[in-house]
Design an enzyme around this catalytic site. Sequence first.
Site, PDB file in Angstrom:
ATOM      1  N   ARG A  26       0.494  18.369   3.173  1.00 55.52           N
ATOM      2  CA  ARG A  26       1.940  18.618   3.155  1.00 55.52           C
ATOM      3  C   ARG A  26       2.442  18.473   1.731  1.00 55.52           C
ATOM      4  O   ARG A  26       1.677  18.140   0.824  1.00 55.52           O
ATOM      5  CB  ARG A  26       2.646  17.595   4.044  1.00 55.52           C
ATOM      6  CG  ARG A  26       2.274  16.163   3.673  1.00 55.52           C
ATOM      7  CD  ARG A  26       3.095  15.109   4.359  1.00 55.52           C
ATOM      8  NE  ARG A  26       2.506  13.787   4.248  1.00 55.52           N
ATOM      9  CZ  ARG A  26       2.565  13.008   3.181  1.00 55.52           C
ATOM     10  NH1 ARG A  26       3.180  13.435   2.088  1.00 55.52           N
ATOM     11  NH2 ARG A  26       2.019  11.802   3.174  1.00 55.52           N
ATOM     12  N   HIS A  29       0.815  -1.227   0.000  1.00 52.99           N
ATOM     13  CA  HIS A  29       0.000   0.000   0.000  1.00 52.99           C
ATOM     14  C   HIS A  29       0.846   1.275   0.000  1.00 52.99           C
ATOM     15  O   HIS A  29       0.335   2.351   0.300  1.00 52.99           O
ATOM     16  CB  HIS A  29      -0.975   0.027   1.188  1.00 52.99           C
ATOM     17  CG  HIS A  29      -1.896  -1.149   1.244  1.00 52.99           C
ATOM     18  ND1 HIS A  29      -2.892  -1.367   0.322  1.00 52.99           N
ATOM     19  CD2 HIS A  29      -1.948  -2.202   2.092  1.00 52.99           C
ATOM     20  CE1 HIS A  29      -3.531  -2.491   0.605  1.00 52.99           C
ATOM     21  NE2 HIS A  29      -2.976  -3.017   1.672  1.00 52.99           N
TER      22      HIS A  29
END
Length: 479
Positions: free
Chosen positions: A291, A234
């Site tokens: 971010r 993942h």
Amino acid sequence: MRKILVANRGEIAVRVMKTAKKMGIKTVAIYSTADRMSPHVQMADEAVLIGEAPSNKSYLLGEKIIEVAKRLNVDAIHPGYGFLSENAEFGELTEKNGITFIGPKSKAIKIMGSKLAAKEAVKAYDILMVPGTDEAITDIEEAKKIAQDIGFPILIKASAGGGGKGMRIVEKESDFESQMNRAISEAKSAFGDGSVFIEKYVTSPRHIEIQVMADSHGNVVHLFERECSIQRRHQKVVEEAPSSVLTPELRAKMGEAAIKVAKSCDYLGAGTVEFLLDDQHNFYFLEMNTRLQVEHPVTEMITGMDLVELQIRVARGEKLPIDQDDLKINGHAMELRVYAEDPLNDFLPSVGTLDVYQLPIGDHIRVDNGFEEGMEVPIYYDPMLSKLITYGKTREEAIELMLKAIENYKIEGIQTTLPFGTFVFEHDAFRSGNFDTHFVKKYYSPESLKTDQDNEAKIAALIALKQYIEDQKIVRLPN
């Protein structure tokens, strides 16, 4: 803004410092005992030892970082990614101490830091979401009823999670209870929060994310998409921009949706809105990363924008110097994350000394790097050494240049993901653009990589033998 402290390490610290220096801004590095000799320490105008090697004794010490910043009269802190970059409390603490946090306000970080809160925030904007629970859940019997209503396969995800932790795919009902227990346990262990949510598992999904940038004057733009479907456990390994499957119409729709997500939480600065794209080209909101992303260089390559510079300008209160109409996609870019991992051994971290470490160079080859030859690869942090980025006028050109760059990237002393990169970029499914997030599961195995490497070795040996025979013919020619 005359001085920035970079509250990070490795390649991202170097990356931020390069732009700061270009803008005439002084930089301060912090480092742990394991990073004394790191390039980011040498590059900074000032460097301060922050603590011992483990991140909870160094790079995660928010209050200590603020103390250093105040002592050195720092104007702003850039958190990079990871560590404290999505820590709302650290952002608030920075601002309370009169220092600019180069990132979004804490409200946006908090909302988007919880997958459930994020979904609640974007509901009003009619953005499609994968069918699933609207609130966190820990009751297994209740969860099982919900899963039955949604229909298997389903996905269990930690509410406070990331990086694949606390995530379980459940194919059939008989496995649900055991997988639910595992997901809750893993979520508690990793995040201190065992709450999870359940959603329909989208088959053949592609992972498409949209880069956004917002200023404090109400302007929000998107800088197109990145395809991040090549993943192991993942987590992304290969990224590209633009995606090979998006039409201009779909790109515009996803861009508009991403801008709405940013507006839903009064976003400021650089952020990324992540979507799942199914095989019918329906897209579903996943989450927002508040971010700068690891893979931001591919966006920079196709837009000509310096995202760190835009971050700094927005943090200084400036208006974005671009409108949406100014942004155009030019060419194609590829990125390979070069991890100190062994692709022949389940991608387990590979620690040791970089006995040989030589970067590829050339036109349209970029390496965002955090290491030097002779350095030790520490066990305490994410095992990424660098990011290898290539650019071409076409996707095919970027792929071919990537293969050449991988070949010219010389690393000895540890195992890396470079051979895996070669496997991906040479694979027919990747080259055709016909792949999804199951690429590794479908096509990759250590045996297949070993076979490729053996074949390459045989070809190299045959070429060498042919050259030797040709050389011998020349030597034997009579006078």
